[in-house]
Design a protein around this motif. Structure first.
Motif, PDB file in Angstrom:
ATOM      1  N   LEU A  89       0.829  -1.210   0.000  1.00  0.00           N
ATOM      2  CA  LEU A  89       0.000   0.000   0.000  1.00  0.00           C
ATOM      3  C   LEU A  89       0.859   1.253   0.000  1.00  0.00           C
ATOM      4  CD1 LEU A  89      -2.768  -1.077   2.525  1.00  0.00           C
ATOM      5  CD2 LEU A  89      -2.990  -0.842   0.040  1.00  0.00           C
ATOM      6  N   GLU A  90       1.937   1.233   0.766  1.00  0.00           N
ATOM      7  CA  GLU A  90       2.854   2.373   0.817  1.00  0.00           C
ATOM      8  C   GLU A  90       3.508   2.606  -0.539  1.00  0.00           C
ATOM      9  OE1 GLU A  90       6.747   3.961   3.311  1.00  0.00           O
ATOM     10  OE2 GLU A  90       5.953   1.966   3.695  1.00  0.00           O
ATOM     11  N   ASP A  91       3.856   1.527  -1.219  1.00  0.00           N
ATOM     12  CA  ASP A  91       4.456   1.664  -2.547  1.00  0.00           C
ATOM     13  C   ASP A  91       3.475   2.292  -3.540  1.00  0.00           C
ATOM     14  OD1 ASP A  91       6.785   0.536  -1.570  1.00  0.00           O
ATOM     15  OD2 ASP A  91       6.425  -1.443  -2.453  1.00  0.00           O
ATOM     16  N   LEU A  92       2.192   2.030  -3.324  1.00  0.00           N
ATOM     17  CA  LEU A  92       1.155   2.600  -4.190  1.00  0.00           C
ATOM     18  C   LEU A  92       0.972   4.093  -3.905  1.00  0.00           C
ATOM     19  CD1 LEU A  92      -0.750   1.451  -6.344  1.00  0.00           C
ATOM     20  CD2 LEU A  92      -2.452   1.163  -4.552  1.00  0.00           C
ATOM     21  N   ASP A  93       0.895   4.430  -2.619  1.00  0.00           N
ATOM     22  CA  ASP A  93       0.780   5.829  -2.172  1.00  0.00           C
ATOM     23  C   ASP A  93       1.211   5.878  -0.717  1.00  0.00           C
ATOM     24  OD1 ASP A  93      -0.269   8.228  -0.912  1.00  0.00           O
ATOM     25  OD2 ASP A  93      -1.515   8.513  -2.682  1.00  0.00           O
ATOM     26  N   LYS A  94       2.211   6.665  -0.418  1.00  0.00           N
ATOM     27  CA  LYS A  94       2.786   6.685   0.935  1.00  0.00           C
ATOM     28  C   LYS A  94       1.779   7.084   2.014  1.00  0.00           C
ATOM     29  CE  LYS A  94       4.799  11.278   0.336  1.00  0.00           C
ATOM     30  NZ  LYS A  94       4.174  12.116   1.304  1.00  0.00           N
TER      31      LYS A  94
ATOM     32  N   ASP B 224     -13.128   7.842  -1.549  1.00  0.00           N
ATOM     33  CA  ASP B 224     -13.670   9.178  -1.311  1.00  0.00           C
ATOM     34  C   ASP B 224     -12.578  10.171  -0.935  1.00  0.00           C
ATOM     35  OD1 ASP B 224     -16.197   8.206  -1.847  1.00  0.00           O
ATOM     36  OD2 ASP B 224     -16.791   8.058   0.270  1.00  0.00           O
ATOM     37  N   ALA B 225     -11.534   9.686  -0.264  1.00  0.00           N
ATOM     38  CA  ALA B 225     -10.426  10.557   0.146  1.00  0.00           C
ATOM     39  C   ALA B 225      -9.479  10.869  -1.011  1.00  0.00           C
ATOM     40  CB  ALA B 225      -9.652   9.896   1.289  1.00  0.00           C
ATOM     41  N   GLY B 226      -9.687  10.220  -2.154  1.00  0.00           N
ATOM     42  CA  GLY B 226      -8.832  10.467  -3.310  1.00  0.00           C
ATOM     43  C   GLY B 226      -7.488   9.763  -3.243  1.00  0.00           C
ATOM     44  N   LEU B 227      -7.344   8.800  -2.345  1.00  0.00           N
ATOM     45  CA  LEU B 227      -6.078   8.073  -2.209  1.00  0.00           C
ATOM     46  C   LEU B 227      -6.035   6.798  -3.049  1.00  0.00           C
ATOM     47  CD1 LEU B 227      -5.547   8.461   1.635  1.00  0.00           C
ATOM     48  CD2 LEU B 227      -4.296   9.619  -0.190  1.00  0.00           C
ATOM     49  N   LEU B 228      -7.187   6.366  -3.528  1.00  0.00           N
ATOM     50  CA  LEU B 228      -7.257   5.136  -4.311  1.00  0.00           C
ATOM     51  C   LEU B 228      -8.313   5.317  -5.392  1.00  0.00           C
ATOM     52  CD1 LEU B 228      -5.863   2.339  -4.120  1.00  0.00           C
ATOM     53  CD2 LEU B 228      -7.804   1.558  -2.773  1.00  0.00           C
ATOM     54  N   ASP B 229      -7.985   4.876  -6.597  1.00  0.00           N
ATOM     55  CA  ASP B 229      -8.974   4.906  -7.675  1.00  0.00           C
ATOM     56  C   ASP B 229      -8.999   3.545  -8.359  1.00  0.00           C
ATOM     57  OD1 ASP B 229      -6.911   4.769  -9.656  1.00  0.00           O
ATOM     58  OD2 ASP B 229      -6.784   6.942  -9.754  1.00  0.00           O
ATOM     59  N   SER B 230      -9.881   3.389  -9.307  1.00  0.00           N
ATOM     60  CA  SER B 230     -10.082   2.076  -9.924  1.00  0.00           C
ATOM     61  C   SER B 230      -8.823   1.567 -10.629  1.00  0.00           C
ATOM     62  CB  SER B 230     -11.251   2.121 -10.903  1.00  0.00           C
ATOM     63  OG  SER B 230     -11.047   3.111 -11.889  1.00  0.00           O
ATOM     64  N   PHE B 231      -8.042   2.450 -11.215  1.00  0.00           N
ATOM     65  CA  PHE B 231      -6.808   2.028 -11.872  1.00  0.00           C
ATOM     66  C   PHE B 231      -5.788   1.540 -10.851  1.00  0.00           C
ATOM     67  CE2 PHE B 231      -8.582   5.122 -14.921  1.00  0.00           C
ATOM     68  CZ  PHE B 231      -8.732   4.261 -16.009  1.00  0.00           C
ATOM     69  N   GLN B 232      -5.718   2.235  -9.719  1.00  0.00           N
ATOM     70  CA  GLN B 232      -4.788   1.822  -8.659  1.00  0.00           C
ATOM     71  C   GLN B 232      -5.211   0.496  -8.039  1.00  0.00           C
ATOM     72  OE1 GLN B 232      -5.201   5.625  -6.664  1.00  0.00           O
ATOM     73  NE2 GLN B 232      -2.962   5.840  -6.690  1.00  0.00           N
ATOM     74  N   VAL B 233      -6.509   0.233  -7.980  1.00  0.00           N
ATOM     75  CA  VAL B 233      -6.986  -1.045  -7.440  1.00  0.00           C
ATOM     76  C   VAL B 233      -6.477  -2.189  -8.303  1.00  0.00           C
ATOM     77  CG1 VAL B 233      -9.022  -2.477  -7.014  1.00  0.00           C
ATOM     78  CG2 VAL B 233      -8.977  -0.118  -6.233  1.00  0.00           C
TER      79      VAL B 233
ATOM     80  N   ASP C   4      -3.696  -2.216 -10.011  1.00  0.00           N
ATOM     81  CA  ASP C   4      -2.282  -2.359  -9.646  1.00  0.00           C
ATOM     82  C   ASP C   4      -2.135  -3.035  -8.287  1.00  0.00           C
ATOM     83  OD1 ASP C   4      -1.539  -1.095 -12.002  1.00  0.00           O
ATOM     84  OD2 ASP C   4      -1.293   0.869 -11.043  1.00  0.00           O
ATOM     85  N   LEU C   5      -2.988  -2.645  -7.339  1.00  0.00           N
ATOM     86  CA  LEU C   5      -2.936  -3.204  -5.992  1.00  0.00           C
ATOM     87  C   LEU C   5      -3.249  -4.691  -6.011  1.00  0.00           C
ATOM     88  CD1 LEU C   5      -2.763  -3.083  -2.931  1.00  0.00           C
ATOM     89  CD2 LEU C   5      -5.089  -2.136  -2.903  1.00  0.00           C
ATOM     90  N   VAL C   6      -4.299  -5.078  -6.697  1.00  0.00           N
ATOM     91  CA  VAL C   6      -4.671  -6.496  -6.781  1.00  0.00           C
ATOM     92  C   VAL C   6      -3.532  -7.298  -7.405  1.00  0.00           C
ATOM     93  CG1 VAL C   6      -6.225  -8.137  -7.922  1.00  0.00           C
ATOM     94  CG2 VAL C   6      -7.158  -6.132  -6.750  1.00  0.00           C
ATOM     95  N   SER C   7      -2.956  -6.774  -8.462  1.00  0.00           N
ATOM     96  CA  SER C   7      -1.835  -7.449  -9.121  1.00  0.00           C
ATOM     97  C   SER C   7      -0.645  -7.604  -8.174  1.00  0.00           C
ATOM     98  CB  SER C   7      -1.427  -6.666 -10.369  1.00  0.00           C
ATOM     99  OG  SER C   7      -0.332  -7.266 -11.000  1.00  0.00           O
ATOM    100  N   ALA C   8      -0.327  -6.545  -7.439  1.00  0.00           N
ATOM    101  CA  ALA C   8       0.796  -6.596  -6.494  1.00  0.00           C
ATOM    102  C   ALA C   8       0.523  -7.593  -5.368  1.00  0.00           C
ATOM    103  CB  ALA C   8       1.065  -5.206  -5.916  1.00  0.00           C
ATOM    104  N   LEU C   9      -0.706  -7.625  -4.865  1.00  0.00           N
ATOM    105  CA  LEU C   9      -1.054  -8.578  -3.806  1.00  0.00           C
ATOM    106  C   LEU C   9      -0.984 -10.011  -4.320  1.00  0.00           C
ATOM    107  CD1 LEU C   9      -4.074  -6.667  -2.231  1.00  0.00           C
ATOM    108  CD2 LEU C   9      -1.826  -7.041  -1.166  1.00  0.00           C
ATOM    109  N   GLU C  10      -1.480 -10.223  -5.526  1.00  0.00           N
ATOM    110  CA  GLU C  10      -1.423 -11.566  -6.113  1.00  0.00           C
ATOM    111  C   GLU C  10       0.021 -12.029  -6.279  1.00  0.00           C
ATOM    112  OE1 GLU C  10      -5.479 -11.934  -8.763  1.00  0.00           O
ATOM    113  OE2 GLU C  10      -3.755 -10.960  -9.706  1.00  0.00           O
ATOM    114  N   ASP C  11       0.874 -11.144  -6.757  1.00  0.00           N
ATOM    115  CA  ASP C  11       2.289 -11.488  -6.948  1.00  0.00           C
ATOM    116  C   ASP C  11       2.986 -11.735  -5.617  1.00  0.00           C
ATOM    117  OD1 ASP C  11       1.935 -11.208  -9.667  1.00  0.00           O
ATOM    118  OD2 ASP C  11       2.919  -9.247  -9.788  1.00  0.00           O
TER     119      ASP C  11
END
Length: 75
Positions: free
Chosen positions: A9-14, A26-35, A37-44
């Protein structure tokens, strides 16, 4: 496991790991494109496959929700 998730998560946004609000989207820290990337990183990182039906706001709304989601998947 929790430290690895928080590092991803930190690598995605500190600012994400320290977020204590209700919704990262809602806070603007995560959007659908980042999700994607996040899912891919978690899977890996955990050598798993996350079912697309599980990629819902409830599972990704907060750092705590993401950690809890990963805990459920890894059990």
């Amino acid at each position: 496991m929790e430290k690895r998730v928080l590092k991803i998560l930190e690598d995605l946004d500190k600012n994400i790991p320290a977020y204590n609000g209700e919704n990262l989207f809602d806070a603007g820290l995560l959007d659908s494109f980042q999700v994607i990337d996040l899912v891919s990183a978690l899977e890996d990182a955990f050598e798993i496959e996350i079912n697309p039906e599980e990629v819902v706001v409830e599972n990704f709304a907060t750092p705590r929700a993401i950690v809890a989601f990963m805990r459920r998947i890894l059990e």
